[in-house]
Design an enzyme around this catalytic site. Structure first.
Site, PDB file in Angstrom:
ATOM      1  N   LYS A 289       0.818  -1.217   0.000  1.00 45.07           N
ATOM      2  CA  LYS A 289       0.000   0.000   0.000  1.00 45.07           C
ATOM      3  C   LYS A 289       0.850   1.265   0.000  1.00 45.07           C
ATOM      4  O   LYS A 289       0.395   2.310  -0.428  1.00 45.07           O
ATOM      5  CB  LYS A 289      -0.967  -0.017   1.178  1.00 45.07           C
ATOM      6  CG  LYS A 289      -2.044  -1.076   0.973  1.00 45.07           C
ATOM      7  CD  LYS A 289      -3.174  -0.960   1.950  1.00 45.07           C
ATOM      8  CE  LYS A 289      -4.301  -1.908   1.596  1.00 45.07           C
ATOM      9  NZ  LYS A 289      -3.937  -3.338   1.736  1.00 45.07           N
TER      10      LYS A 289
HETATM   11  C1  LIG Z   1      -4.555  -4.388   1.160  1.00 49.77           C
HETATM   12  C2  LIG Z   1      -3.846  -5.686   1.058  1.00 49.77           C
HETATM   13  C3  LIG Z   1      -4.259  -6.685   0.161  1.00 49.77           C
HETATM   14  C4  LIG Z   1      -5.485  -6.560  -0.707  1.00 49.77           C
HETATM   15  O1  LIG Z   1      -5.339  -5.600  -1.710  1.00 49.77           O
HETATM   16  P1  LIG Z   1      -6.640  -5.017  -2.480  1.00 49.77           P
HETATM   17  O2  LIG Z   1      -6.113  -3.888  -3.270  1.00 49.77           O
HETATM   18  O3  LIG Z   1      -7.571  -4.549  -1.392  1.00 49.77           O
HETATM   19  O4  LIG Z   1      -7.204  -6.109  -3.288  1.00 49.77           O
HETATM   20  C5  LIG Z   1      -3.501  -7.850   0.077  1.00 49.77           C
HETATM   21  N1  LIG Z   1      -2.409  -8.030   0.860  1.00 49.77           N
HETATM   22  C6  LIG Z   1      -1.983  -7.083   1.738  1.00 49.77           C
HETATM   23  C7  LIG Z   1      -0.785  -7.365   2.561  1.00 49.77           C
HETATM   24  C8  LIG Z   1      -2.687  -5.884   1.875  1.00 49.77           C
HETATM   25  O5  LIG Z   1      -2.257  -4.960   2.746  1.00 49.77           O
END
Ligand SMILES: *Cc1c(COP(=O)(O)O)cnc(C)c1O
Length: 475
Positions: free
Chosen positions: A120
């Site tokens: 993220k």
């Molecule tokens: C947010 C997240 C996801 C999921 O990603 P999306 O964009 O919501 O599909 C998967 N793995 C981790 C470690 C995350 O922080």
């Protein structure tokens, strides 16, 4: 480039105008009115670019209301090796998103070398710089209110810390995040960051955010903004690493690749879908879920049946524990031929707590052309996969990436490299790593002992008024 709403009821807007908002006024999500197509000549030109330069090329396709030199400065600052310095032991520290080859044709694209050790950061760091830039230009400020179960909150806080015109009020469920995740957020001492622990569950925190955002007068008076995963700029930022991953896993632009994406809110894989629509040679987009398999069910059956929060299971890949996938509407808008009336009809059912069924429709017939495949994983699969990848390749992966590797293995095609997106580092989910391997994951030096640092957090009841009072007192 103008942006339109998936529900067709909002006037087309420029990038900077949709940057600070969340949903479109008609309740839909913003998308570019058309996807830019990347031709063979451009693809060839981009192959050897470093990440920040590639990001600039791609962002310029979507952003025409920020001057090129300013956008360049933003990309240079966002994607500096200094920010993405937590690479795996022995990894290439000069690369923002290194590709680790597990075996020929099977790779991990590492996206979690940023400050909070989850992918993220890739998008949130860009958002931080874009917010600062646009607010400065307009002489405005914003108070971001959000709820987190772990990764989003820390990524947002590290992206916004120290920014003059931004304050962050982040709600988290008291005592439910891992000690490491708590320390990451609560140890921040920046005066513009406010951690609020709510006595309750994540959904209680989320409900408070919704209630405050629905209070139009309060929202306007305190300039409440959001950085949740439906923000277009977050999706846009993620398109870049699909191009980077493609170039890293191939030698010529005649080749095709497959990506496997651990998915929750469909934000990450939505960026892959957009990269493919732009002309990147992606043969397959493989969507991996955990036990919360709403999306796997859709891609196997054509039925989209969001779960209630009570039906949503708490798993050892918690960032994928979702009941409905907020970004999925963007893909469905494309799938139904960008027919906003159809999207309105489908989401009238979803928003009323129901589901929709595309079986027997022209839309389901169109689905295979979008290249999706899917699968799901369980706690036992995660443990087995973490163990297997460690024994076989001496690479330690986190629980979400393990879901990806498990499902990717079920969808390999000879001759087409498979790239699994690594979404977090193992240290964030140390308990499960310990369960799988009997040892502690290593952590970056500067994060050693963060659990012992003083923490700044205010604990409140699950009460809208108590949260509003904190905002009022600090603005
Ligand atoms: C947010 C997240 C996801 C999921 O990603 P999306 O964009 O919501 O599909 C998967 N793995 C981790 C470690 C995350 O922080």
């Amino acid at each position: 480039m103008k942006y339109i709403s998936t529900r067709g009821g909002a006037a087309p807007q420029g990038f900077c105008d949709i940057l600070l908002g969340g949903l479109a006024p008609d309740g839909g999500l913003y998308l570019p009115e058309a996807y830019p197509r990347i031709g063979a000549a451009e693809l060839a030109e981009w192959r050897d670019l470093p990440y920040h330069a590639l990001a600039l090329k791609l962002l310029q396709k979507f952003v025409d209301d920020i001057p090129a030199c300013d956008l360049k400065a933003i990309c240079d600052r966002t994607y500096s090796a200094n920010v993405y310095r937590h690479c795996r032991p022995g990894g290439d520290a000069g690369d923002i998103t290194p590709l680790t080859t597990l075996e020929p044709g099977f790779h991990l694209l590492e996206l979690s070398n940023g400050p909070t050790l989850a992918f993220k950061d890739m998008a949130m760091q860009l958002l931080g710089h874009l917010f600062e830039y646009v607010l400065e230009k307009r002489g405005e400020s914003i108070n971001i209110l959000g709820a987190t179960s772990g990764d989003t909150g820390s990524a947002a806080e590290y992206a916004m810390r120290g920014k003059q015109r931004v304050k962050v009020f982040m709600l988290s469920p008291e005592g439910l995040m891992s000690p490491f995740q708590r320390a990451q957020m609560y140890s921040l001492q920046d005066p513009n960051i406010f951690n609020i622990a709510v006595r309750g569950m994540f959904d209680d925190a989320q409900d408070i955010v919704k209630a405050v955002s629905n209070d139009a007068a309060f929202k306007a008076k305190y300039r409440i903004g959001a950085v949740n995963s439906i923000n277009w700029a977050r999706v846009m930022a993620q398109v870049v690493y699909y191009f980077k991953g493609y170039f890293a896993a191939t030698t010529t632009n005649d080749q095709q690749v497959a990506f496997c994406v651990p998915s929750g809110n469909f934000g990450n894989i939505c960026a892959g879908h957009i990269a493919r629509m732009m002309g990147l040679p992606i043969a397959r987009l493989v969507l991996a879920t955990n036990e919360n398999d709403v999306l796997d069910e859709f891609f196997r059956s054509g039925v989209y049946r969001p779960r209630t929060t009570a039906e949503t299971r708490v798993t050892s890949s918690p960032s994928m524990d979702i009941s409905k996938a907020s970004n999925f509407e963007r893909f469905v808008f494309d799938l139904v031929g960008r027919d906003a009336a159809k999207v309105r009809e489908l989401w009238a059912q979803v928003d009323a707590g129901g589901s929709f069924d595309l079986r027997g429709t022209e839309y389901l017939e169109a689905l295979p052309a979008y290249g999706f495949a899917s699968g799901s994983s369980s706690h036992a699969h995660r443990l087995a996969t973490i163990r297997d990848v460690w024994t076989r390749y001496r690479v330690m992966i986190d629980t979400h990436t393990a879901d990806g590797v498990k499902v990717a293995r079920e969808h390999r095609t000879p001759g087409i490299p498979m790239i699994v997106l690594e979404t977090a580092q193992p240290v964030k989910f140390a308990e499960t790593i310990h369960e799988a391997l009997g040892c502690e994951p290593s952590r970056p030096k500067e994060l050693e002992g963060i659990e012992a640092l003083p923490q700044r957090v205010e604990v409140v009841d699950a009460s809208v008024d108590q949260v509003k009072a904190i905002i009022t007192r600090n603005c």
